[in-house]
Each structure stands twice: as C-alpha cells, then as structure tokens.
Design an enzyme around this catalytic site. Sequence first.
Site, PDB file in Angstrom:
ATOM      1  N   HIS A  82      14.406  -2.955 -20.051  1.00 46.91           N
ATOM      2  CA  HIS A  82      14.777  -2.387 -18.751  1.00 46.91           C
ATOM      3  C   HIS A  82      13.614  -1.589 -18.150  1.00 46.91           C
ATOM      4  CE1 HIS A  82      18.997  -3.179 -19.993  1.00 46.91           C
ATOM      5  NE2 HIS A  82      18.536  -2.770 -21.166  1.00 46.91           N
ATOM      6  N   SER A 113     -10.907  -2.249  -1.617  1.00 39.17           N
ATOM      7  CA  SER A 113     -10.198  -2.273  -0.350  1.00 39.17           C
ATOM      8  C   SER A 113     -11.212  -2.063   0.766  1.00 39.17           C
ATOM      9  CB  SER A 113      -9.156  -1.159  -0.336  1.00 39.17           C
ATOM     10  OG  SER A 113      -8.928  -0.730   0.988  1.00 39.17           O
ATOM     11  N   LYS A 127      -9.946   2.224  -4.355  1.00 40.40           N
ATOM     12  CA  LYS A 127      -9.119   1.138  -4.880  1.00 40.40           C
ATOM     13  C   LYS A 127      -9.882   0.100  -5.686  1.00 40.40           C
ATOM     14  CE  LYS A 127      -5.576  -0.044  -2.685  1.00 40.40           C
ATOM     15  NZ  LYS A 127      -4.129  -0.002  -2.662  1.00 40.40           N
ATOM     16  N   GLU A 147      -2.336 -10.687  -9.035  1.00 41.72           N
ATOM     17  CA  GLU A 147      -1.346 -10.811  -7.949  1.00 41.72           C
ATOM     18  C   GLU A 147      -1.225 -12.254  -7.472  1.00 41.72           C
ATOM     19  OE1 GLU A 147      -1.484  -7.018  -5.207  1.00 41.72           O
ATOM     20  OE2 GLU A 147      -3.481  -7.481  -5.964  1.00 41.72           O
TER      21      GLU A 147
END
Length: 461
Positions: free
Chosen positions: A155, A276, A282, A289
Amino acid sequence: MSHIRGRFHKKTGELVTEYTASIPFDWRLYRHDIAGSIAHAKMLAKQGIISEKEAEVITEGLASIAEEIGQGKFQFKPELEDIHMNIEAQLIEKVGEVGGKLHTARSRNDQVALDLRLFTKEAISNTLVKLREFQQALISLAEANKGVVLPGYTHLQPAQPVLLAHHLLAYFEMLQRDIDRFSDCLKRTDVMPLGSGAIAGVAYNIDRDFLAHELGFSQLSQNSIDAVSDRDFVVEYEAAASLTMMHLSRLAEEIILWSSAEFNFAELDEAYTTGSSIMPQKKNPDVAELVRGKTGRVYGKLIALLVTMKALPLSYNRDMQEDKEGLFDTIDTLLSTLGVFAGMVKTLRVKAENTEQAVKRGYILATDLADYLVNKGEPFRTAHDIVARLVSYAMDKGKSFSELSLTEYKGFSPLFGEDVYSITVESSIAARDVIGGTAPRQVEQALATAKKIIGDFGRGN
Ligand code: ARG
C-alpha cells in the site's frame, strides 16, 4: 495497381491510392518478402513448374533489388500499393517477362502472411536477447548493492525490511515469465503459410516442406483458410509486449519515486536525466517517465488489433493490413525501451545510507515483535493485538521500539524479556529464511540461480 487492373475501366483515384497503399510502412518487410520469393522460385524450379534457368534469373534479380532497397536507392511507388507489388514490378522491369512467373502458385494473401511471420520471428529473437540483457542489468545492480536494505512496501506504506537485491530479483522473475511468453508465442509464429494461395490452396504440384525447410520454419499451416486469416501471432506478440511494458512501467515508477527528494533512495546517472528550462535545481527522470508513458501506447496497439480482427468474416480482408503499423511500433517501442532502460538500471546509484535510515524510521519491525511473542507461546492474533497497542503507545511517546524500556514492554506482555532488544533489521531479514524469502542466504541462492539462467542463455558477461 496499374499492372493488375485488367477488368477495370477506370483508374484508381489518387486519394484512393493514397488511402489504400501500405508501402509507406510495409517496405520494412522487404528482406522477408525477398527471402520468401527466392525460396518460392527455387521450389518452383525444383518441382519443374519453372526452369532452373528462370529461377536463377529471378533469384539474381531479387537479390539485386534487396541491395537497392538496402542502399536506399529503390523508388517505392504508392500506385503499386504494397511492398509485394513494388518488388514484383521492379523484378519484371529488371529481368523482363520471366519475372512474371514468380507469382505462380502464390497469392499476396499467403505472401503477406509469410512475410509477417518471418518478421515476427526475427522480432521475437531480438526481444529475447534484450530481455536477457535487462535481466543482466538487474543482476549487476543487485550485486553492486549487496547487503543494502530498504523498506519493503505494501500500500506504499513501509511494511517489512527487505534486501534491495531481493526487490530487484522480483523484476527478474517478471522478465523470466515474459521470456517464457515470447518463447511460447514463437511456437505459433513458426508456421509456414505458403501454399495456401488466396484462400483455397494452390493448383500446382508444389513442395511445402521444401519451402518450410528453406525458410527455417518448423511447421506447416494445416488449413489454407485459417492460414490467410490468422493474425493471432501478432496479437500474441503485442500481448506479451504489453505485459513486459507493464512490468517495466512498475520499475520505472519505483525509480521515479526513489529519485524524488522525498524518498531520496537513488540517484540517476546524468545521462538519463534532463534539466528544466526554468527551474535550475531540477534533475528530471524523463527516461523512466517515458517508459511509463509508452506503456499506454503499447497497450493501445494491442487493443486496436483485437478490435480490427473482431468479427472479421473469413478469410483475408483488407482490414488486416492495419496489423502492420501497430506491430512495427510495438517492436520498436519495446526494443528501444529495454535497451535504454537496461543502461539506466545499470548506472543507478543507490543511496544505501538513506534506504537504511528509512528502514529505521517507523515501526517496520512490528511483525518481528509479534513473531517474538508467538515464539514465546502467544497465539499470533493476540500477539498482533499486543504489538498494535505497543505501537500506538510508542507513537504517543515519540519513541522507537529500541527506546522503550523493558518495564514499558512488560506493561504490554509479561512474555517480553531482555532479548527483545536483539530484534534488529538484520535479524528481521535473516529470519525470513524460506525459499523465496529475503534472508541473505536465500537471496544469495536466488542470485546464483539467476546468474545461471543468464549464463545458460549464453550471454554471461
Ligand atoms: N498490403 C496487403 C496487406 O498488408 C497485402 C495483401 C493484399 N492482399 C489483397 N488481396 N489485397 O494486407
């Protein structure tokens, strides 16, 4: 289709030509188409349907066409619809009328089935190699981080401590099933359809066994109607690819989580991240992804083909031309994903200090405390209850298990003794000494088995 418009009075409209042509994508079948045609010409000569000399001329012509296409010198014509007719027309152009004999005892319906099966067989063997390489990457990461522990989650809540190697070997198992699935799908792809003709078989004395042998197939299709209608093998490849992508997407997601500031369990090699354009701090996990993202695209191709094939009356229907782009895209996506992802896994830097820190946070040894009471005679359900109350008490006090005094422990059960303090992350992990468990001894065994599997495949580097 200018050269086979015998019964028609009108020319195909330009828009129609464009709409129906498959050459913009099926040119990729050219090597397989030519291999199939060469075997077919040889067989026709062996059976006395054409002369040896004619077969030779045809074979040479086809070989030089393969070269032209390979070198990018071939002019594909959309009005010739597909790769089969582009090659045939060029053959006739090159060697003259004798080229027209190649299509004896054959139809584009069994020809395209053959080409696609040859193509898929090749794709399956490339896929198997890449899956093995990916398993190898998992093993190297596991071995580079031997002894590293991290919280195991259920979970997405910390559940029990596990070895990182154990966690990574979970993916090894998934890929092992994927390998089984692709190998199994190969059995049904490895079926030679030539001789089925358009639908009913062919009216010549051909030798199908010879064709199968020449083209490296282990079986012959047993029903001509099925042979020209069947695209199960494409569906199966895409289904197996979907499952592999699902597995990869789960690992991608974990790597995304692990490399977030909040988890901070791992750092991606710079080669696999991007910055970024506006936020200088970043370091984005784009590759992971995209692995996650491209999974949807692969599922899409599977569903598209299933829907295309649904309720198609026998036998060949032009709808089936829609099989190719999805298959090609699936193969390209899967192979490139496996390749780039393997490199990312191999170069992942695990931050063992942080995973160890995370294991110490929270009450991850609660199950072990319950097991401790069970070993002293408490029924598991009661033990679970006692520890649940103990956790709630410790949380209120803001203490970890090791910070509780023996008196505090005894307040919950008289069975607690001094040895409760010997319950540690290490003892917890070592206690799970069952086949498939996370104990170091078992994981060592599992790693050895995994390496043996990889070695047996012949790629042990
Ligand atoms: N381009 C066609 C396909 O991909 C080849 C088979 C065409 N057969 C036919 N009868 N029109 O399916």
